[in-house]
Design an enzyme around this catalytic site. Structure first.
Site, PDB file in Angstrom:
ATOM      1  N   ASN A  15       0.871  -1.182   0.000  1.00 36.52           N
ATOM      2  CA  ASN A  15       0.000   0.000   0.000  1.00 36.52           C
ATOM      3  C   ASN A  15       0.906   1.230   0.000  1.00 36.52           C
ATOM      4  O   ASN A  15       1.363   1.684   1.042  1.00 36.52           O
ATOM      5  CB  ASN A  15      -0.902  -0.022   1.243  1.00 36.52           C
ATOM      6  CG  ASN A  15      -1.916   1.107   1.256  1.00 36.52           C
ATOM      7  OD1 ASN A  15      -1.804   2.080   0.511  1.00 36.52           O
ATOM      8  ND2 ASN A  15      -2.909   0.994   2.118  1.00 36.52           N
ATOM      9  N   ARG A  96      -2.297  -1.470  -3.874  1.00 37.22           N
ATOM     10  CA  ARG A  96      -3.316  -0.431  -3.886  1.00 37.22           C
ATOM     11  C   ARG A  96      -2.950   0.574  -4.971  1.00 37.22           C
ATOM     12  O   ARG A  96      -1.878   1.153  -4.957  1.00 37.22           O
ATOM     13  CB  ARG A  96      -3.371   0.276  -2.534  1.00 37.22           C
ATOM     14  CG  ARG A  96      -4.268   1.511  -2.513  1.00 37.22           C
ATOM     15  CD  ARG A  96      -4.130   2.222  -1.178  1.00 37.22           C
ATOM     16  NE  ARG A  96      -4.860   3.486  -1.168  1.00 37.22           N
ATOM     17  CZ  ARG A  96      -4.339   4.644  -0.793  1.00 37.22           C
ATOM     18  NH1 ARG A  96      -3.073   4.714  -0.419  1.00 37.22           N
ATOM     19  NH2 ARG A  96      -5.059   5.733  -0.794  1.00 37.22           N
ATOM     20  N   HIS A 183     -10.341   6.488  -1.418  1.00 37.57           N
ATOM     21  CA  HIS A 183     -10.476   5.752  -0.156  1.00 37.57           C
ATOM     22  C   HIS A 183     -11.446   4.581  -0.306  1.00 37.57           C
ATOM     23  O   HIS A 183     -12.022   4.104   0.683  1.00 37.57           O
ATOM     24  CB  HIS A 183     -10.948   6.664   0.985  1.00 37.57           C
ATOM     25  CG  HIS A 183      -9.896   7.610   1.483  1.00 37.57           C
ATOM     26  ND1 HIS A 183     -10.171   8.902   1.909  1.00 37.57           N
ATOM     27  CD2 HIS A 183      -8.563   7.458   1.608  1.00 37.57           C
ATOM     28  CE1 HIS A 183      -9.058   9.494   2.273  1.00 37.57           C
ATOM     29  NE2 HIS A 183      -8.053   8.645   2.099  1.00 37.57           N
ATOM     30  N   ARG A 244      -3.594  19.106   2.413  1.00 32.12           N
ATOM     31  CA  ARG A 244      -4.307  19.349   1.156  1.00 32.12           C
ATOM     32  C   ARG A 244      -5.459  20.316   1.390  1.00 32.12           C
ATOM     33  O   ARG A 244      -6.077  20.311   2.452  1.00 32.12           O
ATOM     34  CB  ARG A 244      -4.860  18.048   0.581  1.00 32.12           C
ATOM     35  CG  ARG A 244      -3.816  16.993   0.270  1.00 32.12           C
ATOM     36  CD  ARG A 244      -4.474  15.725  -0.254  1.00 32.12           C
ATOM     37  NE  ARG A 244      -3.642  14.562  -0.020  1.00 32.12           N
ATOM     38  CZ  ARG A 244      -4.091  13.302  -0.031  1.00 32.12           C
ATOM     39  NH1 ARG A 244      -5.371  13.067  -0.281  1.00 32.12           N
ATOM     40  NH2 ARG A 244      -3.269  12.297   0.201  1.00 32.12           N
ATOM     41  N   GLU A 384      -7.161  -1.370   5.037  1.00 30.74           N
ATOM     42  CA  GLU A 384      -7.070  -1.447   3.576  1.00 30.74           C
ATOM     43  C   GLU A 384      -6.257  -2.654   3.135  1.00 30.74           C
ATOM     44  O   GLU A 384      -6.566  -3.281   2.105  1.00 30.74           O
ATOM     45  CB  GLU A 384      -6.415  -0.167   3.037  1.00 30.74           C
ATOM     46  CG  GLU A 384      -7.260   1.075   3.217  1.00 30.74           C
ATOM     47  CD  GLU A 384      -6.527   2.350   2.871  1.00 30.74           C
ATOM     48  OE1 GLU A 384      -7.152   3.268   2.316  1.00 30.74           O
ATOM     49  OE2 GLU A 384      -5.311   2.427   3.159  1.00 30.74           O
TER      50      GLU A 384
END
Length: 402
Positions: A15, A96, A183, A244, A384
């Site tokens: 990931n 991912r 996500h 961000r 994840e």
């Protein structure tokens, strides 16, 4: 390297983020079981740290890598992995992939797919280039191991057209410029976990998912399908994040380029690495650090307030889209671990039936809603890597049967 039946072997999960690489090795069983896991952090920022633990000891070990370079960190990872027990039994590597554009299902990685990902990497310069390099690195060292791409955008492919459209000339829409959402691997895991903890009826209800970490987004989910989300064409959009901007008036881009003479590259760096909590506070992108100083630094207080306000506002808008809310789930580093932020987000939402229990919230209980609240508020740690392992296992099963 000896490769046997995929059913009896292991799945390595990678990931990759812009400044980190999480990894985990899973035994490929009916439900993947983690054998070891870890992460490299602060790549390209300061001295990189490596943290890892095994399923046997659960004791974390730390290493300091004297490198600020992503390639060096990646090479360290492959060298470290080769020395681990079980590495020679890996049947597949799952990656991912943040931006998939037209790709809506996990798939085996081919030369054609890599070339396609390279073409769209300018759309996500923060993630895709590093993810592609890692795929190519593993391919070079271990060409006999299958690699599978799991796309973060896949979960949101079910959004209705109205939620995907951007209000720009249709000629750009036809080139793939639209809202994708991100996500998705986290959201898919959370819905799966909600059903495991409750039942199918609850998981198919009106659910708002809040993945609040360094990157933050929310999703409105109904019948276990995404119907709207905050992130759009890139992961820089949506709610305010650690560094961000989230959604930004496009006129700001024009102004900064016209009068501050920012180049497109400088503007991209500004919206991804200099803004959000960091930009507003002028101190830190870390929510915990900002909470420590908010009483004596108004800038830190305003950054925290802006984050909570943005998330609260989104919950209200998603409640309108869903026609109400049955379940609200907090996840991600902030959502899972900072009760004060959850409390501030939920304050004033009692008109929606969202009422937090202060004691449960402070204890980080699984359910933190009050008994009188109509909406069940949950804290569910996301995973994840496990979701990727599950998807890779499914791809391998299909491949074997075919």
């Amino acid at each position: 390297m000896k490769i046997n039946s995929a059913k009896t072997l292991s799945i390595l999960v990678i990931n990759a983020g812009s400044s980190s690489i999480k990894f985990a090795l899973y035994q490929n069983d009916q439900e993947p079981k983690v054998l070891f896991k870890g992460k490299l952090e602060n790549i390209g920022i300061q001295n990189t740290t490596a943290t890892f633990s095994t399923s046997i000891t659960e004791k974390k070990q730390n290493l300091l890598l004297h490198t600020n370079d992503y390639s060096h960190a990646s090479n360290f990872l492959t060298g470290w992995l080769e020395k681990q027990e079980g590495f020679n039994e890996i049947s597949a590597i799952g990656h991912r992939i943040v931006h998939g554009m037209q790709h809506t299902e996990p798939q085996l990685i081919t030369d054609e797919l890599i070339e396609n990902l390279k073409k769209i990497s300018p759309y996500d310069p923060e993630h895709l280039p590093q993810e592609i390099k890692l795929i190519e690195l593993f391919s070079k060292h271990y060409p006999e191991i299958k690699q599978v791409a799991c796309f973060d955008t896949s979960f949101h492919s079910t959004m209705p057209t109205v939620a995907k459209l951007l209000p720009i000339p249709r000629k750009y829409t036809e080139k793939g410029i639209r809202r994708y959402g991100f996500h998705g691997l986290s959201y898919a895991y959370l819905i799966h976990e909600l059903e495991r903890l409750t039942d199918k009826k609850t998981a198919h209800g009106k659910v708002i998912l809040a993945h609040l970490g360094n990157g933050a987004s929310l999703a409105a989910v109904k019948n276990s399908h995404s119907i709207d989300t905050t992130m759009s064409f890139t992961p820089a959009s949506g709610v305010v994040m650690s560094s961000r901007t989230g959604d930004l008036d496009p006129g700001v881009a024009w102004y900064l380029m016209q009068f501050e003479k920012l180049s497109p590259k400088q503007f991209d760096h500004l919206v991804n690495h200099e803004s959000g909590l960091l930009g507003v506070s002028e101190t830190s992108s870390d929510m915990r650090e900002l909470l420590k100083i908010e009483l004596r630094d108004y800038r830190a207080a305003e950054a925290v307030n802006l984050f909570c306000y943005d998330v609260k506002k989104t919950i209200g808008s998603f409640a309108a889209i869903l026609g109400g809310v049955d379940t609200l789930i907090f996840s991600g580093g902030i959502g899972e671990n900072i009760p004060l932020v959850r409390k501030r987000i939920c304050e004033g939402l009692d008109f929606l039936g969202i009422e937090i229990d202060l004691d449960r919230n402070e204890k980080n209980d699984t359910v933190i809603s009050s008994n009188s609240g109509k909406v069940t508020i949950r804290v569910i740690p996301t995973n994840e890597e496990l979701m990727i392992a599950r998807l890779v296992s499914q791809v391998l099963d299909v491949n074997i049967k075919n």
